[in-house]
Design a protein around this motif. Structure first.
Motif, short mmCIF file in Angstrom:
data_model
loop_
_atom_site.label_atom_id
_atom_site.label_comp_id
_atom_site.label_asym_id
_atom_site.label_seq_id
_atom_site.Cartn_x
_atom_site.Cartn_y
_atom_site.Cartn_z
N GLY A 242 0.80 -1.21 0.00
CA GLY A 242 0.00 0.00 0.00
C GLY A 242 0.84 1.27 0.00
N ALA A 277 -1.57 1.29 12.07
CA ALA A 277 -1.11 2.26 11.09
C ALA A 277 -0.38 3.41 11.78
N SER A 281 -1.42 7.23 8.05
CA SER A 281 -1.91 6.09 7.28
C SER A 281 -3.10 5.47 7.99
N ARG A 282 -3.77 4.61 7.28
CA ARG A 282 -4.85 3.83 7.87
C ARG A 282 -4.73 2.39 7.37
N PHE A 283 -5.10 1.44 8.23
CA PHE A 283 -5.13 0.03 7.84
C PHE A 283 -6.35 -0.21 6.96
N SER A 284 -6.15 -0.86 5.81
CA SER A 284 -7.24 -1.03 4.86
C SER A 284 -7.76 -2.46 4.78
N LEU A 285 -6.86 -3.45 4.75
CA LEU A 285 -7.31 -4.80 4.40
C LEU A 285 -6.23 -5.82 4.73
N THR A 295 -11.15 -6.51 6.99
CA THR A 295 -10.73 -5.19 7.46
C THR A 295 -10.46 -5.16 8.97
N GLU A 297 -8.41 -5.31 12.32
CA GLU A 297 -7.01 -5.00 12.59
C GLU A 297 -6.30 -6.12 13.34
N PHE A 313 -1.69 -0.99 4.11
CA PHE A 313 -1.82 0.32 4.72
C PHE A 313 -1.85 1.37 3.61
N ASN A 314 -2.80 2.28 3.67
CA ASN A 314 -2.87 3.36 2.70
C ASN A 314 -2.77 4.71 3.38
N ILE A 316 -3.43 8.45 4.38
CA ILE A 316 -4.62 9.28 4.49
C ILE A 316 -4.47 10.48 3.58
#
Length: 384
Positions: A242, A277, A281-285, A295, A297, A313-314, A316
């Protein structure tokens, strides 16, 4: 022209009958063959299929393996795991059953069953019975004591067979044994199959040096009897994908990824993975062997084979503007208000803007801001 069929490291299951059917000289090695021939009955995706009496399920009696011999053929099933809920684990017959005008078998045919596990479930084609090991007791006499040896035989009928002295008749201790439709076949600790098989390279080199999933044989003091070689440890590997970043931790400890992204755990260990994250960033999948956790965590992984998990992780996306100051403005403060005067600042520039008696310095800002002067000076809060 004589045929030769060689099948290595095969998984076969879910068919209505004869998961594997071969003719002529054949070799089936390191394979998992599950004859759950009644699997499709009453399934929502197979509404048109009838029960066993209709002929739709468990066709031809449904042996898990069907072997047809030409004159003087040699056929082999080696280090494989065979489960059946039909008439037999294995059907062995001369080819004249299918081709009456062909030359008959001559008594020199041989069928080798070595280092296998053969396990039976209630015979759905004949309620109250268990499957035959070799259908009808090998009426073609293709097996001998020396060719049917080093197997584990459980809940199958071997009446009339001349079996070798190294066979074990008893519970093989496999995972998922209670239900043929979720049959796993991994060896459990204490299985009589562990380290008790015929040695690697024996039987003219047919005893394999790896198992169904590529694990080196032997892992212990001897080769295991079945498709899988028992391992005391398996490796869990995690990775990150990500546009963002974060940390993956494990309990029990061992993974801190970060830097430590692989760890060996004892077979049967349940490992809890947690993804965190970083600030931007945010945890996506989750993906890979953690896909079922989607999804979430955190994810629990049962270590019964080598496994790998991916955390995505993507980054924000930054806000288009800047955070409003929510406290009431006081002297020397500015309340940012998008409805009022606009101060524009070019990207990656440094400009000094004079507002009353105070100078406001803006540098390295990628977009304009809105500002309103409430007094002779200001202080500004900006979001990164």
């Amino acid at each position: 022209m004589e045929s030769l069929v060689e099948l290595y490291r095969v998984r076969a299951y879910g068919n209505a009958g004869n998961q594997i059917k071969v003719a002529g000289t054949s070799k089936i090695v390191n394979s998992l063959i599950v004859g759950n021939c009644n699997y499709f009955y009453k399934k929502p995706f197979a509404q048109e299929k009838g029960d066993v009496s209709s002929g739709d399920s468990c066709r031809a009696g449904s042996a898990s393996i069907s072997v047809s011999f030409n004159p003087a053929n040699q056929s082999y099933v080696i280090n494989s795991t065979i489960a059946s809920e039909g008439w037999a684990s294995i059907e062995a017959m001369c080819h004249i059953n299918d081709f009456p005008d062909a030359p008959p078998c001559n008594g020199n045919e041989r069928f080798y069953l070595i280092n296998n596990i053969l396990i039976g479930y209630p015979n759905v084609t004949s309620p109250g019975d268990l499957p035959d090991l070799v259908g009808d007791g090998d009426t073609g006499h293709f097996t001998r004591a020396e060719t049917l040896d080093y197997n584990i035989i459980y809940r199958v009928q071997d009446d009339g067979l001349n079996t070798g002295v190294h066979n074990i008749k008893g519970d093989p201790l496999l995972q998922g044994m209670d239900d043929i439709n979720i049959f796993d076949a991994q060896l459990l600790p204490g299985s009589p199959a562990i380290d008790t098989g015929f040695d690697t390279g024996a039987l003219r080199g047919l005893i394999p040096s790896i198992d169904l999933v590529g694990t080196t044989r032997p892992q212990g003091s001897g080769v295991d009897r079945e498709a899988y070689e028992y391992r005391t440890e398996f490796t869990l590997t995690v990775s990150k994908w990500g546009t963002g970043n974060g940390i993956i931790m494990s309990s029990p400890a061992g993974i801190n990824c970060g830097d430590d992204c692989a760890k060996k755990y004892k077979q049967g260990t349940t490992v809890n993975l947690s993804a965190s994250a970083d600030d931007i960033s945010r945890f996506s999948l989750s993906s890979g062997d953690c896909k079922s956790c989607s999804t979430e965590e955190t994810c629990n992984i049962s270590m019964n084979t080598n496994k790998s998990c991916i955390a995505i992780f993507n980054q924000i996306e930054p806000d288009a503007g800047y955070e409003d100051i929510v406290s009431d403005p006081t002297e020397d403060e500015i309340a940012l208000d998008s409805q009022d005067d606009v101060i524009s600042v070019d990207s990656k520039t440094e400009d000094t803007i004079t507002d009353g008696s105070k100078d406001i310095l803006f540098s390295d800002i990628d977009s304009g801001i809105n500002g309103k002067s409430e007094s002779s000076g200001c202080s500004c809060s900006l979001l990164e």
